[in-house]
Scaffold this motif. Structure first.
Motif, PDB file in Angstrom:
ATOM      1  N   PRO A 195      11.082   8.608   0.969  1.00 31.93           N
ATOM      2  CA  PRO A 195       9.677   9.018   0.272  1.00 31.93           C
ATOM      3  C   PRO A 195       9.436   8.560  -0.941  1.00 31.93           C
ATOM      4  CG  PRO A 195      11.690  10.824   0.176  1.00 31.93           C
ATOM      5  CD  PRO A 195      11.970   9.411   0.835  1.00 31.93           C
ATOM      6  N   VAL A 196       8.346   7.933  -1.303  1.00 31.57           N
ATOM      7  CA  VAL A 196       7.941   7.535  -2.521  1.00 31.57           C
ATOM      8  C   VAL A 196       6.668   8.297  -2.826  1.00 31.57           C
ATOM      9  CG1 VAL A 196       6.926   5.716  -3.838  1.00 31.57           C
ATOM     10  CG2 VAL A 196       8.637   5.382  -1.855  1.00 31.57           C
ATOM     11  N   THR A 197       6.793   9.316  -3.700  1.00 30.46           N
ATOM     12  CA  THR A 197       5.809  10.193  -4.237  1.00 30.46           C
ATOM     13  C   THR A 197       4.703   9.372  -4.873  1.00 30.46           C
ATOM     14  OG1 THR A 197       6.490  10.823  -6.322  1.00 30.46           O
ATOM     15  CG2 THR A 197       7.467  12.237  -4.522  1.00 30.46           C
ATOM     16  N   LEU A 198       3.501   9.991  -4.807  1.00 28.76           N
ATOM     17  CA  LEU A 198       2.289   9.579  -5.563  1.00 28.76           C
ATOM     18  C   LEU A 198       2.512   9.228  -7.038  1.00 28.76           C
ATOM     19  CD1 LEU A 198      -0.433   8.458  -4.998  1.00 28.76           C
ATOM     20  CD2 LEU A 198      -1.613  10.760  -5.696  1.00 28.76           C
ATOM     21  N   ASP A 199       3.185  10.138  -7.642  1.00 26.40           N
ATOM     22  CA  ASP A 199       3.621  10.055  -9.191  1.00 26.40           C
ATOM     23  C   ASP A 199       4.317   8.914  -9.347  1.00 26.40           C
ATOM     24  OD1 ASP A 199       2.016  12.148  -9.617  1.00 26.40           O
ATOM     25  OD2 ASP A 199       3.885  13.606  -9.775  1.00 26.40           O
ATOM     26  N   VAL A 200       5.349   8.398  -8.529  1.00 29.31           N
ATOM     27  CA  VAL A 200       6.307   7.357  -8.576  1.00 29.31           C
ATOM     28  C   VAL A 200       5.503   5.916  -8.350  1.00 29.31           C
ATOM     29  CG1 VAL A 200       8.229   6.006  -7.522  1.00 29.31           C
ATOM     30  CG2 VAL A 200       8.682   8.496  -8.136  1.00 29.31           C
ATOM     31  N   LEU A 221       3.850   9.926   2.153  1.00 33.25           N
ATOM     32  CA  LEU A 221       4.933   9.185   1.092  1.00 33.25           C
ATOM     33  C   LEU A 221       5.594   8.135   1.423  1.00 33.25           C
ATOM     34  CD1 LEU A 221       6.391  12.634  -0.054  1.00 33.25           C
ATOM     35  CD2 LEU A 221       4.258  11.754  -0.855  1.00 33.25           C
ATOM     36  N   THR A 222       4.875   7.200   2.063  1.00 39.29           N
ATOM     37  CA  THR A 222       5.249   5.965   2.280  1.00 39.29           C
ATOM     38  C   THR A 222       4.856   4.728   1.629  1.00 39.29           C
ATOM     39  OG1 THR A 222       5.460   6.945   4.572  1.00 39.29           O
ATOM     40  CG2 THR A 222       5.815   4.571   4.321  1.00 39.29           C
ATOM     41  N   LEU A 223       5.822   3.842   1.223  1.00 38.51           N
ATOM     42  CA  LEU A 223       5.340   2.836   0.613  1.00 38.51           C
ATOM     43  C   LEU A 223       5.417   1.539   1.420  1.00 38.51           C
ATOM     44  CD1 LEU A 223       4.511   1.081  -2.050  1.00 38.51           C
ATOM     45  CD2 LEU A 223       6.889   1.185  -2.656  1.00 38.51           C
ATOM     46  N   THR A 228       0.749  -1.216   0.040  1.00 36.68           N
ATOM     47  CA  THR A 228       0.059  -0.055  -0.050  1.00 36.68           C
ATOM     48  C   THR A 228       0.794   1.135  -0.038  1.00 36.68           C
ATOM     49  OG1 THR A 228      -0.133   0.058   2.390  1.00 36.68           O
ATOM     50  CG2 THR A 228      -1.908  -1.152   1.306  1.00 36.68           C
ATOM     51  N   HIS A 229       0.271   2.734  -0.405  1.00 35.09           N
ATOM     52  CA  HIS A 229       1.137   3.571  -0.331  1.00 35.09           C
ATOM     53  C   HIS A 229       0.161   4.582   0.414  1.00 35.09           C
ATOM     54  CE1 HIS A 229       2.112   7.586  -1.982  1.00 35.09           C
ATOM     55  NE2 HIS A 229       3.287   6.859  -2.028  1.00 35.09           N
ATOM     56  N   ASP A 230       0.747   5.274   1.230  1.00 34.97           N
ATOM     57  CA  ASP A 230       0.341   6.277   1.804  1.00 34.97           C
ATOM     58  C   ASP A 230       0.668   7.804   1.284  1.00 34.97           C
ATOM     59  OD1 ASP A 230      -0.570   8.532   3.829  1.00 34.97           O
ATOM     60  OD2 ASP A 230      -0.058   7.057   5.629  1.00 34.97           O
ATOM     61  N   THR A 274      11.649   7.887  -9.940  1.00 34.79           N
ATOM     62  CA  THR A 274      11.641   9.270  -9.587  1.00 34.79           C
ATOM     63  C   THR A 274      12.495  10.316 -10.494  1.00 34.79           C
ATOM     64  OG1 THR A 274      11.803   8.694  -7.068  1.00 34.79           O
ATOM     65  CG2 THR A 274      12.456  10.944  -7.792  1.00 34.79           C
ATOM     66  N   GLY A 275      13.427   9.586 -11.326  1.00 38.29           N
ATOM     67  CA  GLY A 275      14.042  10.367 -12.440  1.00 38.29           C
ATOM     68  C   GLY A 275      13.006  10.624 -13.713  1.00 38.29           C
ATOM     69  N   CYS A 276      12.346   9.263 -13.873  1.00 42.08           N
ATOM     70  CA  CYS A 276      11.444   9.323 -15.030  1.00 42.08           C
ATOM     71  C   CYS A 276      10.475  10.526 -14.744  1.00 42.08           C
ATOM     72  CB  CYS A 276      10.922   7.799 -15.245  1.00 42.08           C
ATOM     73  SG  CYS A 276      11.890   6.850 -15.948  1.00 42.08           S
TER      74      CYS A 276
END
Length: 142
Positions: A19-24, A8-10, A2-4, A77-79
């Protein structure tokens, strides 16, 4: 998994990365969600045509899997960071003239040489031959 989006937590099982952004987290290629596919490929039975090695699954989360997931999120993230530039480049490409087949032929680019269109040859290395034979023997019959 799951993603919060707030923190920004996976979350994966009892572990997490951030951090893992929603876009990622939502990044997709052709409709396939990359992170979810990455995890499913490593944790569930693969149902496509495959080699016997595709059926080997880890029974627990490993440090190597963490490293792979961190590398994957870094690449994504780079993409995401390049999306605006990629969109601009695609727009510029699509609005410019194309090169015709006749111009490519005149320039000697077409037709491609036969060596560029021939099927690749299978290299038979004496060191890998026993492994290839084993894999071929284990492959399901069509």
């Amino acid at each position: 998994m799951t993603h919060d989006a707030t923190s920004l937590t996976l979350h994966i099982g009892t572990g997490s990365i951030r951090p893992v952004t929603l876009d990622v987290w939502e990044y997709d290629v052709g409709g396939m969600r990359v992170i979810r596919h990455w995890l499913n490929y490593r944790t569930t039975e693969y149902h496509g045509r495959s080699s016997p090695l595709d059926h080997v699954r880890s029974q627990r989360w490993t440090a190597a899997m963490t490293d792979e997931l961190l590398a994957l999120t870094a690449v994504l993230t780079g993409c995401v960071a390049l999306e605006d530039q990629q969109k601009d480049l695609l727009q510029r490409i699509c609005t410019h003239r194309t090169v015709s087949t006749s111009r490519l032929t005149t320039a000697g680019v077409l037709p491609p040489p036969i060596t560029a269109t021939a099927a690749p040859r299978m290299i038979r290395d004496p060191l890998t031959q026993p492994l290839l034979q084993h894999i071929e023997q284990q492959a399901p019959a069509d």
